[in-house]
Design a protein around this motif. Structure first.
Motif, PDB file in Angstrom:
ATOM      1  N   ILE A 288      13.198  -7.553 -27.372  1.00 39.51           N
ATOM      2  CA  ILE A 288      12.274  -6.760 -26.555  1.00 39.51           C
ATOM      3  C   ILE A 288      12.998  -5.648 -25.800  1.00 39.51           C
ATOM      4  O   ILE A 288      14.066  -5.852 -25.235  1.00 39.51           O
ATOM      5  CB  ILE A 288      11.543  -7.675 -25.551  1.00 39.51           C
ATOM      6  N   ALA A 289      12.385  -4.468 -25.775  1.00 37.67           N
ATOM      7  CA  ALA A 289      12.822  -3.367 -24.918  1.00 37.67           C
ATOM      8  C   ALA A 289      11.666  -3.021 -23.984  1.00 37.67           C
ATOM      9  O   ALA A 289      10.510  -2.971 -24.420  1.00 37.67           O
ATOM     10  CB  ALA A 289      13.215  -2.144 -25.748  1.00 37.67           C
ATOM     11  N   GLY A 310      17.793   0.207 -33.554  1.00 34.95           N
ATOM     12  CA  GLY A 310      17.142  -0.881 -34.270  1.00 34.95           C
ATOM     13  C   GLY A 310      17.416  -2.261 -33.711  1.00 34.95           C
ATOM     14  O   GLY A 310      17.117  -3.273 -34.354  1.00 34.95           O
ATOM     15  N   LYS A 311      17.971  -2.335 -32.497  1.00 36.90           N
ATOM     16  CA  LYS A 311      18.277  -3.639 -31.894  1.00 36.90           C
ATOM     17  C   LYS A 311      17.033  -4.304 -31.321  1.00 36.90           C
ATOM     18  O   LYS A 311      16.946  -5.531 -31.286  1.00 36.90           O
ATOM     19  CB  LYS A 311      19.325  -3.467 -30.790  1.00 36.90           C
ATOM     20  N   ALA A 312      16.086  -3.516 -30.835  1.00 42.64           N
ATOM     21  CA  ALA A 312      14.850  -4.057 -30.264  1.00 42.64           C
ATOM     22  C   ALA A 312      13.708  -3.845 -31.252  1.00 42.64           C
ATOM     23  O   ALA A 312      13.520  -2.742 -31.763  1.00 42.64           O
ATOM     24  CB  ALA A 312      14.539  -3.381 -28.935  1.00 42.64           C
ATOM     25  N   LYS A 313      12.950  -4.893 -31.496  1.00 40.22           N
ATOM     26  CA  LYS A 313      11.841  -4.825 -32.463  1.00 40.22           C
ATOM     27  C   LYS A 313      10.481  -4.679 -31.772  1.00 40.22           C
ATOM     28  O   LYS A 313       9.494  -4.345 -32.408  1.00 40.22           O
ATOM     29  CB  LYS A 313      11.825  -6.090 -33.321  1.00 40.22           C
ATOM     30  N   ILE A 314      10.435  -4.977 -30.471  1.00 42.00           N
ATOM     31  CA  ILE A 314       9.175  -4.915 -29.724  1.00 42.00           C
ATOM     32  C   ILE A 314       9.384  -4.028 -28.503  1.00 42.00           C
ATOM     33  O   ILE A 314      10.314  -4.251 -27.725  1.00 42.00           O
ATOM     34  CB  ILE A 314       8.733  -6.323 -29.251  1.00 42.00           C
ATOM     35  N   VAL A 315       8.539  -3.016 -28.335  1.00 43.66           N
ATOM     36  CA  VAL A 315       8.610  -2.138 -27.169  1.00 43.66           C
ATOM     37  C   VAL A 315       7.394  -2.407 -26.292  1.00 43.66           C
ATOM     38  O   VAL A 315       6.256  -2.340 -26.762  1.00 43.66           O
ATOM     39  CB  VAL A 315       8.648  -0.654 -27.578  1.00 43.66           C
ATOM     40  N   ILE A 316       7.652  -2.746 -25.024  1.00 45.91           N
ATOM     41  CA  ILE A 316       6.577  -2.955 -24.056  1.00 45.91           C
ATOM     42  C   ILE A 316       6.744  -1.908 -22.968  1.00 45.91           C
ATOM     43  O   ILE A 316       7.834  -1.769 -22.399  1.00 45.91           O
ATOM     44  CB  ILE A 316       6.645  -4.361 -23.429  1.00 45.91           C
ATOM     45  N   GLY A 317       5.695  -1.174 -22.682  1.00 47.73           N
ATOM     46  CA  GLY A 317       5.855  -0.150 -21.655  1.00 47.73           C
ATOM     47  C   GLY A 317       4.553   0.531 -21.276  1.00 47.73           C
ATOM     48  O   GLY A 317       3.486   0.227 -21.810  1.00 47.73           O
ATOM     49  N   ALA A 318       4.695   1.451 -20.344  1.00 47.92           N
ATOM     50  CA  ALA A 318       3.559   2.255 -19.903  1.00 47.92           C
ATOM     51  C   ALA A 318       3.364   3.417 -20.881  1.00 47.92           C
ATOM     52  O   ALA A 318       3.959   3.452 -21.958  1.00 47.92           O
ATOM     53  CB  ALA A 318       3.807   2.754 -18.484  1.00 47.92           C
ATOM     54  N   ARG A 319       2.548   4.369 -20.483  1.00 47.01           N
ATOM     55  CA  ARG A 319       2.106   5.477 -21.345  1.00 47.01           C
ATOM     56  C   ARG A 319       3.216   6.097 -22.210  1.00 47.01           C
ATOM     57  O   ARG A 319       3.076   6.234 -23.427  1.00 47.01           O
ATOM     58  CB  ARG A 319       1.490   6.542 -20.448  1.00 47.01           C
TER      59      ARG A 319
END
Length: 432
Positions: A288-289, A310-319
């Motif tokens: 996760i990033a 390519g180390k993080a497969k899921i990005v969680i964030g704002a706009r």
């Protein structure tokens, strides 16, 4: 070779390309998406050219103009990112350069490179000689100092530690380490370390929960489009507590099994530690990033680079997380899709939901919108025009009961002599 370059300036008259020659030594390095330094305009005295930052948006064989050489290259975007920036500029009536800035690594936008965020490094200590040779020298009393022996023994089991760590665990000093370095027993190497906003998180792993019938039906419909690698928009219209997040988690899990990446957008106000913890407990920190304004610029810089590498497969964030440099996207999820914070109020005044739609189309993947109170336009497009597939969750997960709701006419309360903001019935319930 000639590069077509957009200058990084906000003036509307500069929202066009300028031709520059690509020097022979840069021909293999420069591509569409490169950020470059070029001579542009003249100094106040008019004697020499100023240098400006620009973005390569096209490459061609020749030009009809007399052109100057590109001075140097800074970093690269992808051709797809440049195409997205050009689309945004037309859609939102702004300069291409303003759109490109959204896709640059955080902390690298300053024209003076010395003011940009740099990699965080530490000086790590390693053994330079084989341990057998070191032990032989100790036996032959070439190394007599007990503190030096203790430091070497510590490094045998803990290579790559810092001098302060050596001082804390062995009682040795910086001077002792320097002496060992001078005598060729150890070497001090500068090592890059990542600023990790999730470093302190220690959360137990969780497994998929059993889905309700409504959840399973919603999951299966979206899952089918993922298997077919087909774009489609879905609206999960679910009451509070109906288990929308569990559907998101299982869809992301499916994307990971397909070796694809995922983007989850949430309003800034909803980016709580508890929400992030739920994703970490399912997928682990390494996958996760996180991208949002509460992170330091250095943390955002390192998270962006983890995504790019390519180390993080899921990005969680704002706009702004919609611009994360992910490849091979399997699903994009926008939670609380009705929230106004998905629209930027500063230039470029983009709508993250529209950007997500374009990116999902390009990646042939589903775009999932979730809300208990959908945006009116979204709901209309799902209910009337069928441009969006509507998936309804009418019940709470685990058969939990919705709170009782009653409409009270406060005008009538006032007429009956109740001057409080609360109704008489509510007062009675509180007293009981």
């Amino acid at each position: 070779m000639i590069a077509e370059i957009i200058i990084n300036r906000s003036a509307k008259r500069l929202n066009r390309t300028f031709d520059y020659n690509i020097p022979k030594e840069l021909e293999e390095l420069i591509m569409i998406g490169s950020t470059v330094i070029v001579p542009f305009g003249k100094s106040a005295e008019g004697k020499e050219m100023n240098l400006a930052e620009g973005y390569v948006v096209g490459i061609k064989e020749n030009t009809t103009y007399e052109v100057k050489d590109i001075v140097k290259i800074k970093h690269n975007l992808t051709e797809k990112q440049i195409e997205l920036a050009q689309w945004m500029a037309k859609r939102y009536f702004c300069n291409v350069s303003d759109c490109i800035k959204q896709m640059l690594t955080p902390g690298t936008k300053a024209k003076d490179e010395n003011k940009n965020v740099q990699d965080k490094t530490i000086n790590a200590v390693y053994l330079k000689k084989d341990i057998e040779e070191i032990e032989f020298d100790i036996e032959m009393q070439k190394i007599k100092s007990e503190k030096q022996k203790k430091v070497l023994q510590f490094l045998k089991d803990n290579e790559g530690v810092t001098v302060p760590e050596i001082e804390a665990y062995t009682g040795g000093t910086r001077a002792i380490v320097k002496t060992l370095e001078k005598n060729g027993y150890v070497e001090i190497i500068e090592k890059k370390i990542e600023r990790d906003p999730l470093a302190s998180k220690k959360i137990e792993k969780t497994k998929n929960l059993k889905l309700t019938l409504e959840q399973q039906m919603a999951f299966d419909e979206i899952s089918e489009k993922m298997d077919q690698e087909q774009y489609e928009r879905f609206l999960i219209y679910g009451v509070t507590g109906s288990g929308k997040t569990e559907i998101y988690l299982q869809l992301i899990g499916k994307a990971m099994k397909q070796n694809k990446t995922s983007i989850v957008l949430v309003p800034e106000i909803s980016l709580t530690p508890q929400m992030i913890d739920r994703f970490i407990s399912r997928f682990g920190k390494d996958e996760i990033a996180v991208l949002h304004s509460k992170l330091s610029l250095g943390e955002r810089y390192d998270e962006w680079n983890r995504i790019k590498e390519g180390k993080a497969k899921i990005v969680i964030g704002a706009r702004s997380a919609i611009f994360a440099p992910l490849n091979n996207i399997g699903i994009i999820i926008i939670d609380e899709e009705h929230d106004s914070s998905y629209k930027s109020e500063s230039i470029p005044k983009y709508d993250a939901k529209e950007i997500a739609k374009k990116i999902a189309k390009e990646n042939n993947c589903p775009l999932v919108l979730g809300s208990a109170t959908p945006d009116l336009k979204t709901y209309y497009n799902s209910k009337e025009t069928q441009k969006i597939t509507l998936l309804e969750l009418t019940k709470r997960a685990n058969n939990a009961q919705l709170p009782k709701v009653e409409i009270v006419d406060l005008k009538q309360e006032l007429a009956n002599g109740n001057r409080s903001m609360l109704s008489r019935e509510l007062y009675q319930e509180i007293e009981e």
